[in-house]
Design an enzyme around this catalytic site. Structure first.
Site, PDB file in Angstrom:
ATOM      1  N   THR A  49       0.820  -1.066  -0.061  1.00 57.06           N
ATOM      2  CA  THR A  49       0.089   0.080  -0.132  1.00 57.06           C
ATOM      3  C   THR A  49       0.799   1.233  -0.050  1.00 57.06           C
ATOM      4  OG1 THR A  49      -0.101   0.112   2.285  1.00 57.06           O
ATOM      5  CG2 THR A  49      -1.962  -0.954   1.318  1.00 57.06           C
ATOM      6  N   SER A  62       5.908 -11.810  15.654  1.00 57.90           N
ATOM      7  CA  SER A  62       7.223 -11.576  14.574  1.00 57.90           C
ATOM      8  C   SER A  62       6.460 -12.039  13.302  1.00 57.90           C
ATOM      9  CB  SER A  62       8.333 -12.019  15.403  1.00 57.90           C
ATOM     10  OG  SER A  62       9.270 -12.141  14.054  1.00 57.90           O
ATOM     11  N   CYS A 103      -3.491   3.497   7.834  1.00 58.81           N
ATOM     12  CA  CYS A 103      -3.855   3.012   6.506  1.00 58.81           C
ATOM     13  C   CYS A 103      -4.860   2.045   6.523  1.00 58.81           C
ATOM     14  CB  CYS A 103      -2.615   2.351   5.928  1.00 58.81           C
ATOM     15  SG  CYS A 103      -2.619   0.870   4.650  1.00 58.81           S
ATOM     16  N   ARG A 150      13.914  -7.797   3.794  1.00 59.28           N
ATOM     17  CA  ARG A 150      13.052  -7.789   4.779  1.00 59.28           C
ATOM     18  C   ARG A 150      13.055  -9.199   5.229  1.00 59.28           C
ATOM     19  NH1 ARG A 150       8.382  -3.749   4.520  1.00 59.28           N
ATOM     20  NH2 ARG A 150       8.869  -2.382   2.913  1.00 59.28           N
ATOM     21  N   CYS A 168      -4.664  -1.630   5.755  1.00 64.68           N
ATOM     22  CA  CYS A 168      -3.545  -2.374   6.653  1.00 64.68           C
ATOM     23  C   CYS A 168      -4.369  -2.566   7.864  1.00 64.68           C
ATOM     24  CB  CYS A 168      -2.143  -1.575   6.867  1.00 64.68           C
ATOM     25  SG  CYS A 168      -1.653  -1.023   5.173  1.00 64.68           S
ATOM     26  N   HIS A 211       4.015 -10.158  11.779  1.00 63.91           N
ATOM     27  CA  HIS A 211       4.847  -9.043  10.971  1.00 63.91           C
ATOM     28  C   HIS A 211       5.566  -9.618   9.503  1.00 63.91           C
ATOM     29  CE1 HIS A 211       7.564  -5.508  11.640  1.00 63.91           C
ATOM     30  NE2 HIS A 211       7.308  -5.530  10.681  1.00 63.91           N
TER      31      HIS A 211
HETATM   32  P1  FAD Z   1       8.887  -2.513   9.334  1.00 61.63           P
HETATM   33  O1  FAD Z   1       8.272  -3.787   8.571  1.00 61.63           O
HETATM   34  O2  FAD Z   1       8.005  -1.412   9.546  1.00 61.63           O
HETATM   35  O3  FAD Z   1       9.405  -3.061  10.524  1.00 61.63           O
HETATM   36  C1  FAD Z   1      10.043  -2.211  11.551  1.00 61.63           C
HETATM   37  C2  FAD Z   1      11.345  -3.014  12.270  1.00 61.63           C
HETATM   38  O4  FAD Z   1      10.786  -4.113  12.858  1.00 61.63           O
HETATM   39  C3  FAD Z   1      12.385  -3.238  11.441  1.00 61.63           C
HETATM   40  O5  FAD Z   1      13.299  -2.230  11.052  1.00 61.63           O
HETATM   41  C4  FAD Z   1      12.910  -4.320  12.211  1.00 61.63           C
HETATM   42  O6  FAD Z   1      13.768  -4.060  12.713  1.00 61.63           O
HETATM   43  C5  FAD Z   1      11.710  -5.076  12.610  1.00 61.63           C
HETATM   44  N1  FAD Z   1      11.276  -6.096  12.066  1.00 61.63           N
HETATM   45  C6  FAD Z   1      10.612  -5.948  10.789  1.00 61.63           C
HETATM   46  N2  FAD Z   1      10.122  -7.356  10.440  1.00 61.63           N
HETATM   47  C7  FAD Z   1      10.158  -7.995  11.672  1.00 61.63           C
HETATM   48  C8  FAD Z   1       9.702  -9.470  12.154  1.00 61.63           C
HETATM   49  N3  FAD Z   1       9.057 -10.266  11.378  1.00 61.63           N
HETATM   50  N4  FAD Z   1      10.076  -9.709  13.202  1.00 61.63           N
HETATM   51  C9  FAD Z   1      10.816  -9.060  14.218  1.00 61.63           C
HETATM   52  N5  FAD Z   1      10.960  -7.850  14.037  1.00 61.63           N
HETATM   53  C10 FAD Z   1      10.879  -7.443  12.729  1.00 61.63           C
HETATM   54  N6  FAD Z   1       2.366  -2.097   4.225  1.00 61.63           N
HETATM   55  C11 FAD Z   1       1.920  -2.480   3.148  1.00 61.63           C
HETATM   56  O7  FAD Z   1       2.297  -2.158   2.020  1.00 61.63           O
HETATM   57  N7  FAD Z   1       0.558  -3.260   3.167  1.00 61.63           N
HETATM   58  C12 FAD Z   1       0.172  -4.070   4.240  1.00 61.63           C
HETATM   59  O8  FAD Z   1      -0.958  -4.615   4.165  1.00 61.63           O
HETATM   60  C13 FAD Z   1       0.626  -3.289   5.423  1.00 61.63           C
HETATM   61  N8  FAD Z   1      -0.118  -3.882   6.577  1.00 61.63           N
HETATM   62  C14 FAD Z   1       0.696  -3.416   7.664  1.00 61.63           C
HETATM   63  C15 FAD Z   1      -0.015  -3.709   8.999  1.00 61.63           C
HETATM   64  C16 FAD Z   1       0.112  -3.279  10.338  1.00 61.63           C
HETATM   65  C17 FAD Z   1      -0.380  -3.670  11.444  1.00 61.63           C
HETATM   66  C18 FAD Z   1       1.444  -2.148  10.405  1.00 61.63           C
HETATM   67  C19 FAD Z   1       1.833  -1.745  11.570  1.00 61.63           C
HETATM   68  C20 FAD Z   1       2.018  -1.960   9.236  1.00 61.63           C
HETATM   69  C21 FAD Z   1       1.482  -2.331   7.773  1.00 61.63           C
HETATM   70  N9  FAD Z   1       2.129  -2.128   6.657  1.00 61.63           N
HETATM   71  C22 FAD Z   1       1.864  -2.704   5.462  1.00 61.63           C
HETATM   72  C23 FAD Z   1       3.607  -1.472   6.704  1.00 61.63           C
HETATM   73  C24 FAD Z   1       4.702  -2.309   6.608  1.00 61.63           C
HETATM   74  O9  FAD Z   1       4.358  -3.451   7.485  1.00 61.63           O
HETATM   75  C25 FAD Z   1       5.982  -1.695   6.992  1.00 61.63           C
HETATM   76  O10 FAD Z   1       5.848  -0.938   8.202  1.00 61.63           O
HETATM   77  C26 FAD Z   1       6.453  -0.548   5.838  1.00 61.63           C
HETATM   78  O11 FAD Z   1       6.397  -1.142   4.648  1.00 61.63           O
HETATM   79  C27 FAD Z   1       7.739  -0.085   6.203  1.00 61.63           C
HETATM   80  O12 FAD Z   1       8.697  -1.102   6.518  1.00 61.63           O
HETATM   81  P2  FAD Z   1      10.243  -0.995   7.005  1.00 61.63           P
HETATM   82  O13 FAD Z   1      11.033  -1.749   6.123  1.00 61.63           O
HETATM   83  O14 FAD Z   1      10.522   0.283   7.458  1.00 61.63           O
HETATM   84  O15 FAD Z   1      10.106  -2.036   8.309  1.00 61.63           O
END
Ligand code: FAD
Length: 455
Positions: free
Chosen positions: A162, A255, A386, A287, A389, A258
């Site tokens: 998204t 996790s 969002c 990721r 999400c 996530h």
């Molecule tokens: P993020 O995924 O935001 O992770 C933040 C930090 O968490 C990372 O830097 C890492 O240290 C840690 N981390 C990452 N993955 C894991 C894991 N599996 N286990 C443990 N630690 C971890 N985006 C969309 O495009 N579509 C969606 O449907 C969507 N749904 C979402 C639902 C929710 C509830 C939330 C909170 C967010 C959602 N997002 C979605 C946003 C997406 O999850 C990310 O937050 C965004 O893409 C930014 O990613 P990022 O690389 O900054 O790391």
């Protein structure tokens, strides 16, 4: 003797990734059929727009991308009959009304909240008032009578990329991981960091220690296989680590959820230069592929939900659960499609052993804490800026909450667990999400292998 205990890392020689991959080849077509072709499982009703984030001011975090938007079903005729019937069931009339919680508590003759009583002429999956049952792991206000909520076709609002991210998303994930700091935690870092907004990296670091210990454990296991004299204690897993089992399970569920969301957004990614939706290998590598613990937690959740579905199987097919179609043929079709899923889920030996949780050490005293923390996660979902999400975040939190309720609040041989319609729909849709994540991970791996061979 060879179950996938909550202690185990997946590739512990008992239940391997390959076992779950093979299971998923059978599960995926069946679960897709269920959630994509039945009205009951392809629609969800929830209060998506009218709830404020209870923890911080989230007004700056709203996602304005079109991909973040959710399309709701506003015309009565677009809503499947079964969901309209739900509205009708709220009318007083020949159908018995479920007694309120208070009344049930006061009157021991009446069934517990949510259970179907002899004299209750309810023909649908249990619908009860919007208060939480003590056994719930989620906040069940979405289908509440006070706030009407919206009808949403899940098929028309797929979970995918998204563009939501930045500080808002980070704050939500941080808050979710902060729930891993149990009051009585023996994690050295937890006490210092406090309960709120524990940085995700710190949680990941803590977990790395757990994984390192798991690695040592796996080495031991390998040695044990070549030298049977080395003693092996079943289900000890990482017990050499000072973190108790329940807290590790909590972390793994979060996790794994996530990780599953990340897999979906990488698999169904918008290539902004071509406008095509397609898999994005770089996204997957950065990721997930570099973090085997995240993949392990995804498979862990797959095993956990498989076990919950297998345990629920014989009950969900009992006449006590009906699907309110008003059409016996459609009801039977839905039931057959559930049976196909539960049959596969039960075709492997019990792959997750919930019986070892909440029994030893501080375990029993942690159960309520565990439940409350999970409920907090479901509240944090209202802070996701969002809409799409938030929709899928809520469904999946509810799905895991329902799986945990089946695993920990219900013993086989008892009456069917009292489940609401939203719980059932969330559970099976969460299973479908996990199933497509596991399949997508396999395809991403194949893409990496192919690329490496060609290099
Ligand atoms: P993020 O995924 O935001 O992770 C933040 C930090 O968490 C990372 O830097 C890492 O240290 C840690 N981390 C990452 N993955 C894991 C894991 N599996 N286990 C443990 N630690 C971890 N985006 C969309 O495009 N579509 C969606 O449907 C969507 N749904 C979402 C639902 C929710 C509830 C939330 C909170 C967010 C959602 N997002 C979605 C946003 C997406 O999850 C990310 O937050 C965004 O893409 C930014 O990613 P990022 O690389 O900054 O790391």
């Amino acid at each position: 003797t060879c179950t996938f205990s909550p202690n185990a890392i997946i590739d512990d020689g008992c239940v391997s990734y390959a076992t779950l991959d093979r299971l998923n080849v059978k599960v995926k077509p069946a679960i897709d059929e269920l959630v994509q072709t039945t009205d009951f499982f392809s629609h969800y009703r929830l209060n998506l727009f009218n709830k404020k984030c209870p923890f911080w001011n989230d007004e700056d975090g709203m996602c304005g991308n079109i991909a973040c938007a959710v399309e709701t079903l506003d015309n009565e005729e677009d809503i499947p009959e079964i969901w309209r019937a739900h509205e009708l069931s709220k009318l007083e009339g020949p159908r018995a009304k479920h007694p309120g919680k208070q009344e049930q508590r006061q009157n021991p003759e009446r069934p517990l909240q949510g259970e179907l009583g002899e004299d209750v002429g309810e023909s649908c999956v249990v619908e009860y008032d919007d208060e939480c049952d003590d056994r719930d792991y989620c906040v069940w206000d979405d289908e509440g009578a006070t706030s009407k909520g919206d009808y949403i076709s899940l098929l028309r609002n797929p979970e995918r990329f998204t563009g939501y991210g930045g500080q808002s998303a980070k704050q939500v994930w941080d808050a979710i991981y902060s729930e891993n700091c149990f009051k009585k935690s023996s994690f050295p870092k937890s006490a210092d960091l406090g309960v709120s907004h524990r940085p995700t990296e710190a949680a990941a670091l803590d977990f790395k220690q757990v994984l390192d210990t798991a690695g040592r454990q796996a080495q031991l296991e390998q040695q044990r296989q070549s030298n049977p004299n080395i003693p092996f204690v079943a289900n000890t897993g990482y017990e050499v680590d000072d973190e108790c089992l329940e807290k590790r399970v909590f972390y793994r569920v979060v996790s794994g959820m996530h990780a599953s969301i990340s897999v979906h957004l990488c698999w169904d990614f918008l290539n902004q230069s071509t406008g095509e939706w397609q898999p994005n290998l770089d996204c997957y590598e950065s990721r997930l592929h570099k973090f085997p613990d995240r993949i392990s937690n995804l498979y862990f959740n797959y095993a956990l939900v498989t076990r919950a579905i297998a345990k629920l199987g014989p009950y969900v097919l009992s006449p006590q659960y009906t699907f309110c179609t008003g059409d016996p043929l459609q009801d039977q079709e839905t039931r057959d499609k559930i049976a196909a899923v539960t049959k596969h889920a039960a075709s492997v030996p019990q792959i997750f052993d919930e019986s070892v949780m909440f029994v030893n050490g501080e375990g029993p005293s942690l159960k309520e804490d565990f439940r409350n923390r999970f409920r907090n996660i479901s509240r944090v979902m209202d802070c996701v800026g969002c809409d799409k999400c938030r929709l899928w975040g809520k469904i999946q939190t509810s799905g895991y909450g329902t799986a945990l309720k089946i695993l920990f609040e219900f013993n086989e041989g008892q009456k069917p667990p009292p489940l609401k319609r939203t719980e059932l729909v969330a559970l099976f849709n969460t299973y479908a999400r996990l199933s497509s994540s596991v399949a997508a991970v396999g395809r991403f791996r194949a893409m990496i292998d192919m690329r490496d061979k060609m290099a």
